[in-house]
Write an enzyme that holds these catalytic residues in place. Structure first.
Site, PDB file in Angstrom:
ATOM      1  N   LYS A  10       0.838  -1.248  -0.085  1.00 33.21           N
ATOM      2  CA  LYS A  10      -0.052   0.053  -0.099  1.00 33.21           C
ATOM      3  C   LYS A  10       0.886   1.377  -0.080  1.00 33.21           C
ATOM      4  O   LYS A  10       0.355   2.232  -0.625  1.00 33.21           O
ATOM      5  CB  LYS A  10      -1.159  -0.050   1.083  1.00 33.21           C
ATOM      6  CG  LYS A  10      -2.234  -1.026   0.891  1.00 33.21           C
ATOM      7  CD  LYS A  10      -3.409  -0.577   1.642  1.00 33.21           C
ATOM      8  CE  LYS A  10      -4.533  -1.442   1.345  1.00 33.21           C
ATOM      9  NZ  LYS A  10      -5.639  -1.189   2.248  1.00 33.21           N
TER      10      LYS A  10
ATOM     11  N   LYS B 192      -4.340 -10.710  -6.400  1.00 30.23           N
ATOM     12  CA  LYS B 192      -5.803 -11.104  -5.778  1.00 30.23           C
ATOM     13  C   LYS B 192      -6.812  -9.789  -6.352  1.00 30.23           C
ATOM     14  O   LYS B 192      -6.589  -9.090  -6.718  1.00 30.23           O
ATOM     15  CB  LYS B 192      -5.538 -10.881  -4.305  1.00 30.23           C
ATOM     16  CG  LYS B 192      -5.656  -9.448  -3.796  1.00 30.23           C
ATOM     17  CD  LYS B 192      -5.896  -9.338  -2.146  1.00 30.23           C
ATOM     18  CE  LYS B 192      -5.911  -7.969  -1.813  1.00 30.23           C
ATOM     19  NZ  LYS B 192      -6.250  -7.673  -0.476  1.00 30.23           N
TER      20      LYS B 192
ATOM     21  N   LYS C  82     -11.161  -4.562  -4.773  1.00 29.64           N
ATOM     22  CA  LYS C  82     -12.073  -3.507  -4.900  1.00 29.64           C
ATOM     23  C   LYS C  82     -11.481  -2.368  -5.619  1.00 29.64           C
ATOM     24  O   LYS C  82     -12.096  -1.319  -6.176  1.00 29.64           O
ATOM     25  CB  LYS C  82     -13.187  -3.195  -4.007  1.00 29.64           C
ATOM     26  CG  LYS C  82     -12.630  -3.324  -2.545  1.00 29.64           C
ATOM     27  CD  LYS C  82     -13.682  -3.103  -1.703  1.00 29.64           C
ATOM     28  CE  LYS C  82     -13.527  -3.462  -0.160  1.00 29.64           C
ATOM     29  NZ  LYS C  82     -12.353  -3.735   0.575  1.00 29.64           N
TER      30      LYS C  82
HETATM   31  P1  TYM Z   1     -10.793  -6.021   3.158  1.00 31.81           P
HETATM   32  O1  TYM Z   1     -11.837  -4.853   3.431  1.00 31.81           O
HETATM   33  O2  TYM Z   1      -9.869  -5.907   2.188  1.00 31.81           O
HETATM   34  O3  TYM Z   1     -11.424  -7.209   2.640  1.00 31.81           O
HETATM   35  C1  TYM Z   1     -12.546  -7.988   3.606  1.00 31.81           C
HETATM   36  C2  TYM Z   1     -12.420  -9.339   3.791  1.00 31.81           C
HETATM   37  O4  TYM Z   1     -12.424  -9.989   2.426  1.00 31.81           O
HETATM   38  C3  TYM Z   1     -11.417 -10.795   2.102  1.00 31.81           C
HETATM   39  N1  TYM Z   1     -10.827 -10.687   0.798  1.00 31.81           N
HETATM   40  C4  TYM Z   1     -10.462 -11.660  -0.056  1.00 31.81           C
HETATM   41  N2  TYM Z   1     -10.653 -13.041   0.066  1.00 31.81           N
HETATM   42  C5  TYM Z   1     -10.678 -13.805  -1.053  1.00 31.81           C
HETATM   43  N3  TYM Z   1     -10.108 -13.449  -2.252  1.00 31.81           N
HETATM   44  C6  TYM Z   1     -10.031 -12.070  -2.498  1.00 31.81           C
HETATM   45  N4  TYM Z   1      -9.552 -11.567  -3.534  1.00 31.81           N
HETATM   46  C7  TYM Z   1     -10.197 -11.132  -1.317  1.00 31.81           C
HETATM   47  N5  TYM Z   1      -9.813  -9.825  -1.413  1.00 31.81           N
HETATM   48  C8  TYM Z   1     -10.417  -9.709   0.016  1.00 31.81           C
HETATM   49  C9  TYM Z   1     -10.283 -10.211   3.109  1.00 31.81           C
HETATM   50  O5  TYM Z   1      -9.346 -11.182   3.639  1.00 31.81           O
HETATM   51  C10 TYM Z   1     -11.104  -9.971   4.321  1.00 31.81           C
HETATM   52  O6  TYM Z   1     -11.415 -10.883   5.009  1.00 31.81           O
HETATM   53  N6  TYM Z   1      -8.060  -5.139   7.122  1.00 31.81           N
HETATM   54  C11 TYM Z   1      -9.287  -5.671   6.786  1.00 31.81           C
HETATM   55  C12 TYM Z   1     -10.491  -5.466   7.456  1.00 31.81           C
HETATM   56  C13 TYM Z   1     -10.226  -5.460   9.106  1.00 31.81           C
HETATM   57  C14 TYM Z   1     -10.356  -6.621   9.735  1.00 31.81           C
HETATM   58  C15 TYM Z   1     -10.467  -6.422  11.089  1.00 31.81           C
HETATM   59  C16 TYM Z   1     -10.767  -8.028   9.223  1.00 31.81           C
HETATM   60  C17 TYM Z   1     -10.362  -4.521   9.880  1.00 31.81           C
HETATM   61  N7  TYM Z   1     -10.309  -4.918  11.125  1.00 31.81           N
HETATM   62  C18 TYM Z   1     -10.466  -7.444  12.231  1.00 31.81           C
HETATM   63  C19 TYM Z   1     -10.585  -8.950  10.390  1.00 31.81           C
HETATM   64  C20 TYM Z   1     -10.492  -8.634  11.759  1.00 31.81           C
HETATM   65  C21 TYM Z   1      -9.429  -5.357   5.247  1.00 31.81           C
HETATM   66  O7  TYM Z   1      -8.812  -4.741   4.845  1.00 31.81           O
HETATM   67  O8  TYM Z   1     -10.361  -6.173   4.637  1.00 31.81           O
END
Ligand code: TYM
Length: 334
Positions: free
Chosen positions: A118, A200, A203
């Site tokens: 990032k 991956k 969004k």
């Molecule tokens: P975020 O918003 O990027 O994504 C949300 C969830 O989606 C999963 N994910 C994917 N899984 C499979 N294939 C993909 N291409 C893919 N892209 C995203 C992510 O692994 C995630 O589970 N930091 C986290 C948000 C967060 C969080 C937390 C998660 C904040 N606090 C506490 C767990 C526990 C994030 O940016 O996810």
């Protein structure tokens, strides 16, 4: 001696309102959030505090946060049975994150691959929040004494650091935090870009053909699937190193519940054209009811706001117990 009833296992997870969630978010995480919601005590957050580590337009952020909350209800989470809340409405998250910052080493945070990626993507805004992001994530999880954290494979490293921070804190002060385990599904844990299968699905991908958004219309989904990058072998078979086709097979398997061997048999002797249409149809059917419910909820934003307010109140109450313990342990005056 009287037997203590075993406490239900707890789950916490969160998703950032940094764009409409993709099929990757859905298959990698959100779908498991729903399937776990019957059996466990679940807390799910819209992680808007995390989202501002990248510059956001305020009006868009507000709208996307409510939209994401509505989407969480639309996938089937019941706000009466699960805690569904907006992270910034629950002050304990930022409070615990500060304390945990003081128990986290600069060196260990410097190794986080997401920070490295990032900060390369946003070279003009490598802020301290972006660096400390996993500590806020640790606070999210540890406040609820979560046993499991359903996430995609990309979050594994952040879960490991959460466990390290919790273990270190417990080592100094006794058993304050439950040490959480990641819950990463077998299929769908890493859904890849349809255009660059080595990356991956994300969004925030500038190439919109790389991802399927959860709100894409059926014709857009069909077009994106048809354009998905594959190889020249024209053989639907799951084999090491075949990024594009493996990814489509993973998506199809997640949406239909069919194992890989069955998919291979079903498309034996057929080309990629037929398969891509079948994948698109499976995705469209998977998302159709979610999209219908989503549009209903968005027609009633007052309801969404009131669910979020109730969720925040309950989350505050539960998380305050952990925060009070922490404050006492570190020597704050209560
Ligand atoms: P975020 O918003 O990027 O994504 C949300 C969830 O989606 C999963 N994910 C994917 N899984 C499979 N294939 C993909 N291409 C893919 N892209 C995203 C992510 O692994 C995630 O589970 N930091 C986290 C948000 C967060 C969080 C937390 C998660 C904040 N606090 C506490 C767990 C526990 C994030 O940016 O996810």
């Amino acid at each position: 001696m009287e037997q203590q009833p075993e406490r239900r296992k707890r789950i916490l997870s969160a998703i950032q309102p940094s764009g409409i969630p993709t099929l990757g978010n859905y298959l990698g995480a959100l779908k498991n959030w729903v399937s776990m919601s019957e059996e466990y005590d679940c807390a799910y957050a819209v992680a808007d505090l995390h989202a501002i580590t990248v510059r956001q337009n305020p009006a868009d952020l507000r709208h996307r946060t409510l939209e994401l909350y509505a989407l969480l209800l639309a996938i089937g989470l019941d706000p009466e049975k699960n805690l569904v809340f907006i992270q910034s409405q629950v002050p304990t998250h930022a409070q615990l994150a500060w304390v945990l910052n003081c128990y986290t080493q600069f060196g260990e945070m410097s190794r986080m691959t997401q920070f490295k990626d990032k900060s390369a993507q946003h070279a003009d805004n490598v802020n301290v929040g972006l660096f400390a992001y996993p500590v806020l994530m640790a606070a999210d999880i540890l406040l609820y004494q979560a046993d499991f954290v359903p996430v995609g494979a990309d979050q594994k490293q952040h879960l490991e650091i959460t466990r390290d921070i919790a273990g270190r804190f417990n080592g100094i002060y006794g058993n304050v935090f439950t040490i959480p385990e990641p819950y990463i599904g077998k299929e769908g844990a890493r859904v890849m870009s349809l255009q660059e299968p080595e990356k991956k699905m994300s969004k925030s991908d500038p190439n919109v053909n790389g991802f399927i958004s959860m709100l894409d219309t059926p014709d857009v989904i069909l077009r994106k699937c048809k354009r998905a990058v594959t190889d020249s072998e024209a053989r639907v078979a799951y084999e090491e190193g075949r990024g594009g086709i493996n990814n489509l097979m993973g998506i199809y398997s997640c949406c239909t519940g069919k194992p890989m061997a069955q998919i291979e048999a079903e498309f034996e002797g057929k080309g990629y054209g037929d398969f891509k249409i079948a994948v698109a149809e499976a995705v469209i059917e998977e998302l159709r009811p979610v999209q219908e419910r989503f549009h209903e909820y968005m027609g009633n934003l007052d309801y969404i706001r009131s669910c979020a307010a109730k969720g925040a109140e309950a989350a505050q109450r539960i998380s305050q117990r952990t925060l009070d313990k922490v404050m006492k342990k570190v020597g704050f005056v209560l």
